[in-house]
Every structure is written in C-alpha cells, then in structure tokens.
Scaffold this motif. Structure first.
Motif, PDB file in Angstrom:
ATOM      1  N   PHE A 275      49.219   5.958  31.696  1.00 22.53           N
ATOM      2  CA  PHE A 275      49.584   5.681  30.307  1.00 22.53           C
ATOM      3  C   PHE A 275      50.069   6.911  29.549  1.00 22.53           C
ATOM      4  O   PHE A 275      50.402   6.815  28.375  1.00 22.53           O
ATOM      5  N   LEU A 276      50.137   8.043  30.234  1.00 18.67           N
ATOM      6  CA  LEU A 276      50.577   9.258  29.557  1.00 18.67           C
ATOM      7  C   LEU A 276      52.045   9.165  29.143  1.00 18.67           C
ATOM      8  O   LEU A 276      52.400   9.418  27.988  1.00 18.67           O
ATOM      9  N   LYS A 277      52.894   8.770  30.080  1.00 20.80           N
ATOM     10  CA  LYS A 277      54.330   8.680  29.768  1.00 20.80           C
ATOM     11  C   LYS A 277      54.639   7.590  28.744  1.00 20.80           C
ATOM     12  O   LYS A 277      55.371   7.860  27.766  1.00 20.80           O
ATOM     13  N   PRO A 278      54.104   6.351  28.880  1.00 19.02           N
ATOM     14  CA  PRO A 278      54.360   5.346  27.837  1.00 19.02           C
ATOM     15  C   PRO A 278      53.878   5.777  26.455  1.00 19.02           C
ATOM     16  O   PRO A 278      54.542   5.501  25.453  1.00 19.02           O
ATOM     17  N   LEU A 279      52.736   6.482  26.399  1.00 23.68           N
ATOM     18  CA  LEU A 279      52.207   6.927  25.110  1.00 23.68           C
ATOM     19  C   LEU A 279      53.118   7.978  24.477  1.00 23.68           C
ATOM     20  O   LEU A 279      53.406   7.928  23.275  1.00 23.68           O
TER      21      LEU A 279
ATOM     22  N   HIS B 278      47.267  14.802  34.467  1.00 24.04           N
ATOM     23  CA  HIS B 278      48.121  15.872  34.976  1.00 24.04           C
ATOM     24  C   HIS B 278      49.581  15.430  35.127  1.00 24.04           C
ATOM     25  O   HIS B 278      49.868  14.279  35.451  1.00 24.04           O
ATOM     26  N   ASP B 279      50.489  16.378  34.904  1.00 24.90           N
ATOM     27  CA  ASP B 279      51.902  16.208  35.246  1.00 24.90           C
ATOM     28  C   ASP B 279      52.136  16.992  36.542  1.00 24.90           C
ATOM     29  O   ASP B 279      52.672  18.093  36.537  1.00 24.90           O
ATOM     30  N   LYS B 280      51.706  16.410  37.663  1.00 19.08           N
ATOM     31  CA  LYS B 280      51.584  17.164  38.908  1.00 19.08           C
ATOM     32  C   LYS B 280      52.899  17.616  39.510  1.00 19.08           C
ATOM     33  O   LYS B 280      52.948  18.603  40.244  1.00 19.08           O
TER      34      LYS B 280
ATOM     35  N   LEU C  27      57.612  16.350  32.235  1.00 20.47           N
ATOM     36  CA  LEU C  27      58.273  17.402  31.461  1.00 20.47           C
ATOM     37  C   LEU C  27      59.785  17.212  31.505  1.00 20.47           C
ATOM     38  O   LEU C  27      60.469  17.328  30.481  1.00 20.47           O
ATOM     39  N   ASP C  28      60.300  16.896  32.680  1.00 18.82           N
ATOM     40  CA  ASP C  28      61.741  16.713  32.847  1.00 18.82           C
ATOM     41  C   ASP C  28      62.247  15.519  32.033  1.00 18.82           C
ATOM     42  O   ASP C  28      63.356  15.555  31.484  1.00 18.82           O
TER      43      ASP C  28
ATOM     44  N   TYR D  23      55.177  19.581  27.552  1.00 17.43           N
ATOM     45  CA  TYR D  23      54.282  20.224  28.515  1.00 17.43           C
ATOM     46  C   TYR D  23      52.892  19.603  28.421  1.00 17.43           C
ATOM     47  O   TYR D  23      52.382  19.381  27.326  1.00 17.43           O
ATOM     48  N   ILE D  24      52.291  19.332  29.578  1.00 14.23           N
ATOM     49  CA  ILE D  24      50.910  18.844  29.649  1.00 14.23           C
ATOM     50  C   ILE D  24      50.038  19.958  30.217  1.00 14.23           C
ATOM     51  O   ILE D  24      50.345  20.526  31.268  1.00 14.23           O
TER      52      ILE D  24
END
Length: 499
Positions: A307-311, A332-334, A339-340, A345-346
């Motif tokens: 849910f990080l990206k949708p949020l 994490h943005d592993k 970011l791209d 930044y996470i």
C-alpha cells in the motif's frame, strides 16, 4: 495471488447477486457464502496468468485518484472564486452565534463555509428547496459526534439528550432551528455516510487540509512518515472457510474484511479480523509533532508494503508535496522502483535478513573496491542500477592503482543500501523521528473514538477514518487542547537533547 483473486470473485458475486446482504440473517448468509465459494473454487482456472493491478487484488481500487478529486491548488482557486459568480455577495463575515460557547466549536464554526461544504458533498440531482436537512448539516453532526461524543452510538446521539431544545449549542452548531423540535434521525445520518462517494470524501478533506496548511501548524521543513494500525471488525466469526494449497480463504459477514497478523502486543491476540489503516503523516522535525494527512483502508490480511505506492500516488494527486518518507521495515523500496516512479525517497531501518555486500565493512559502513583493497571509497551518487562508489586514494597511495577499475556499483537492497542509504546523516535523523508516526493513531483511536467505531463495510471505515482525520486536524488548528507554552517548551528542549 490466486487466493486473493478467488476471494475477490466471491465477494463480487455476493455483492452483485445479493444487494440486501447486510439485512440478511447470519444463517442465510452462511448458506449463500458456502454456495458461492464452492462454485467459484470448482470452476476456477489456476493456470491463468494474473496481471491485475495491485489495487484490484487488495480491494482498494475504489480509493485511487479519479476524476473530480481536487488538488490543494485547485481547492484554493475554488474557494477564492466560489462566491465571485453570485449576483449578491454572500461571502460577508458571518455574525457570531452567542449559543456556541465552546471555543473549539466556535473556531470550527467560524472556519466553515457551509455553501462550499454543501457543494462538495451534495449528491447528483441535489435540490436545496426540496431538502429539510442538507449535506453540510449532516457533516457537522458527524464532526460534532467525533469531537464531543465519540463513545456513544448514533442511535443515542440522535435523541433529545443531545439535540433537545435545551441543547442550544449543539443545535446551533449543526444549524437546526432553536424554536422547534426538528431532529435528524440516526438512519438519515447513516445513509449520508453510505451515500458518499470517495471523490466527495476526498474533496471535503482537501478543503480542511487547505486551511491546515495555512494555519502554521507545519513548518517549512516537513518529514513525512507512513505507518499502519489495526481496526478490528465488530463481528469476527467467519461464515465459511475453504483451504486452497494449505492456505485458508475466509468469508465474513463484512465481506471486505479479513484475518491478518497483528503487531506483537502482550495484551492482545496475534491475529486481528478487520482492516488496517495505512496513513501518511507530516512530522515537524523541530518539535516532533506529527499530524495525519491521508489514509488508505484495506483488509488486515495484506502486507503493508503493498500500500506504499497507492498511498503516495493518492497523496500526490491531492497536491501533497513529499520528498522523503520515513517508515518501518514493512515499507522498504528494495529495488528503487518506487523512487523512480514517484520521486519519493523511503527511509526504513535496515532489514536483518539482508546480507552485507562483499567487501563492505559494517561498523561503520565502509565500502572498498575489492578484497585486496582496504582504502574506503567515497559515494558518488545513485543510478538506476544502484549506488556508485569511487576510489578515494591519494596519488601514489594505492599499489593497485594501474590495474584497478577505481569504481564500483552496489545494487539497491532492503539493508543499508536502500535508495537513500541508511548510513547517511539524513537517513539516521529520519529513522530516529519515525516513532512519532504513532502519535496520530493514538489520538484518532483513543481520543476521537476510531477504535470503537461500529461499521460493517470497507466504505464505512474509509468515510469514518477520513472524518476522524478531519477532526484531528481541526483540533490541532483550534489549539484548545495544547499544553501550556512553558510545558511545551520544556518538551522541545527534552526532544532536542535526546534527538
């Protein structure tokens, strides 16, 4: 993935074929759920390749940016120009209502423009002359309940005890007449919430957020955070359960909720049945104060990272400017893809399950070119492939200079080499302040009563959590519950000393 898709198909069929699901008896629901589950499992094609967006599989496709949702800049223009087309000037300063004595309610009453709120919440085909109760009044009632009476039921709230003719402050705040016994029934308040579209909820939220940013509660430099909390469902016994590949699919009376693992808490079960509220917060680095901004509600069985990206995309659609987000290990943005795609930044604590890359010394983190070199390299920046490091040796210092490549790229990971490496000073400061993300949840759940909300649908939780966030921001803007300045200054000094 197939389990999520099967559950999604079952829920869709039950909602489509049985629109009066909520009013059915539990016995009838069990029979229908068992029948639909057996049919779907029997005919399901496990060989198909699932290429569905994550929003659909997790059930938040109705909480994504869509047409009609205004950004902060668009809302500012809307507010400035709302009264300009009127033949008469209705935007004059309102006269104060002497019945409203409570300073918090008075602040909110002065802030609100009822005509604008009405335009944001009005349903299609809305006609004011044919309405006894208007959307802005119902909205005010919702906020009043969360502000002053979060512990009581809606049925009790809509009675003479709280809106009798002697309750002049409450009646004036929600714009009920003082000379009659006119009352709003609790069913009308319930229908108001269920009838709201996500677009309407977001627009009235952005309306409040616009004033929150203007209030000065936030400084110019803001760190954002992401965290989640559990919202248990009222009924937590499944109607039916089916096991597929040693994994269970459970169907509950509330079709949207599910069973998931809870954070380790000594006084509670390891599992929770209901929802998880994933919230973006804004943190003042100088004070540590944090404020909830926008949330996404999903069933409790999904992993937080989904849910990080949708949020972030929803927040960006609302016009919230983010550069850096601090979060826990679940977000994490592993690989740097987030970011791209979003430009954000996470920063999260390094995962213990990630091995340190070869030729990297751990404490403190120092990168060398290869096994035969002991001269630490310097960070040159990042590319899509990973972090680039270059040789930091002085001329003649390294005997391997003629044959050395003098550069090295380390891939992104969930450990120390995230898109913003954990050993940077900025990353360290962001991780230290991360715990402040929990404060808004404590306020929303305990003070504003979100923890005891009695809703039986995902949409109901979405609306209730949005209204709760609005109330939290209004309380912060009003400032009536802040600690005395001397005590606040002492806390700032303590925070600076420990931070």
């Amino acid at each position: 993935m197939h389990r999520k898709n099967i559950r999604k198909i079952v829920n869709k069929q039950l909602k489509t074929k049985h629109p009066h699901w909520k009013s059915m008896t539990r016995k009838t629901k069990k029979l229908l759920a068992k029948e639909v589950v057996d049919e779907v499992v029997k005919n399901y094609d496990y060989s198909q390749t699932l290429d569905l967006p994550i929003e659909q599989l997790t059930g938040i496709d109705n909480q994504t940016p869509s047409g009609g949702i205004r950004s902060l800049s668009e809302m500012a223009d809307f507010i400035d120009n709302f009264h300009s087309d009127n033949l008469f000037d209705f935007d004059k300063k309102k006269k104060p209502y002497p019945e409203i004595i409570d300073p918090e309610l008075k602040f909110i009453d002065d802030l609100f423009d009822d005509q604008i709120i009405n335009s944001l919440l009005a349903p299609d085909g809305y006609s004011a002359p044919h309405r006894n109760i208007h959307p802005y009044q119902l909205f005010r009632m919702e906020l009043l309940k969360i502000l002053k009476y979060p512990e009581i039921s809606y049925r009790k709230f809509c009675t003479d005890e709280y809106f009798g003719m002697e309750r002049k402050q409450n009646r004036r705040f929600v714009r009920l007449p003082l000379n009659t016994k006119a009352m709003v029934d609790h069913t009308e308040l319930s229908h108001f919430k269920t009838g709201l579209h996500f677009r309407q909820v977001m627009n009235v939220f952005v309306y409040i957020l616009h004033y929150f940013y203007k209030s000065g509660c936030l400084e110019n430099t803001v760190i954002h955070g992401v965290d989640s909390t559990e919202l248990p469902a009222e009924i937590n016994y499944p109607l039916c359960t089916v096991k597929i590949k040693n994994k269970k699919i459970r169907i509950y009376s509330d079709l949207d909720c599910d069973c998931g693992k809870r954070r380790n808490k000594r006084d509670k079960s390891r599992y929770v049945i209901g929802y998880r509220l994933h919230t973006l917060t804004a943190i003042n680095p100088s004070t540590g104060h944090s404020f909830p901004l926008v949330s996404v509600v999903a069933a409790a069985n999904h992993h937080d990272s989904l849910f990080l990206k949708p949020l972030i995309k929803l927040a960006q659609a609302l016009g919230i400017d983010m550069k850096l987000i601090t979060a826990d290990q679940a977000y994490h943005d592993k690989d740097g893809s987030l970011l791209d795609e979003t430009g954000v930044y996470i920063v999260a604590p390094p995962s213990e399950n990630v091995d340190i890359p070869d030729n990297v010394m751990k404490s403190p983190i120092r990168v060398t070119c290869h096994g035969a070199c002991d001269i630490p390299m310097i960070a040159l920046g990042s590319t899509k492939e990973g972090h680039e490091f270059g040789c930091n040796a002085n001329p003649g210092e390294c005997i391997l200079d003629p044959t050395c490549s003098k550069s090295r790229i380390i891939n992104f990971d969930k450990g120390h080499f995230q898109p913003m490496p954990s050993f940077y000073n900025t990353s360290q400061q962001a991780m230290e302040i991360r715990k402040n993300c929990e404060r808004p949840f404590n306020l929303m759940k305990k003070r504003e009563g979100l923890e005891i909300t009695r809703v039986r649908s995902q949409h109901g939780v979405v609306v209730r959590s949005a209204f709760t966030t609005i109330v939290t921001l209004l309380i912060e803007m009003a400032g009536t519950r802040r600690k005395p300045k001397k005590q606040e200054d002492e806390q700032k000094e303590l925070f600076s000393a420990t931070g």
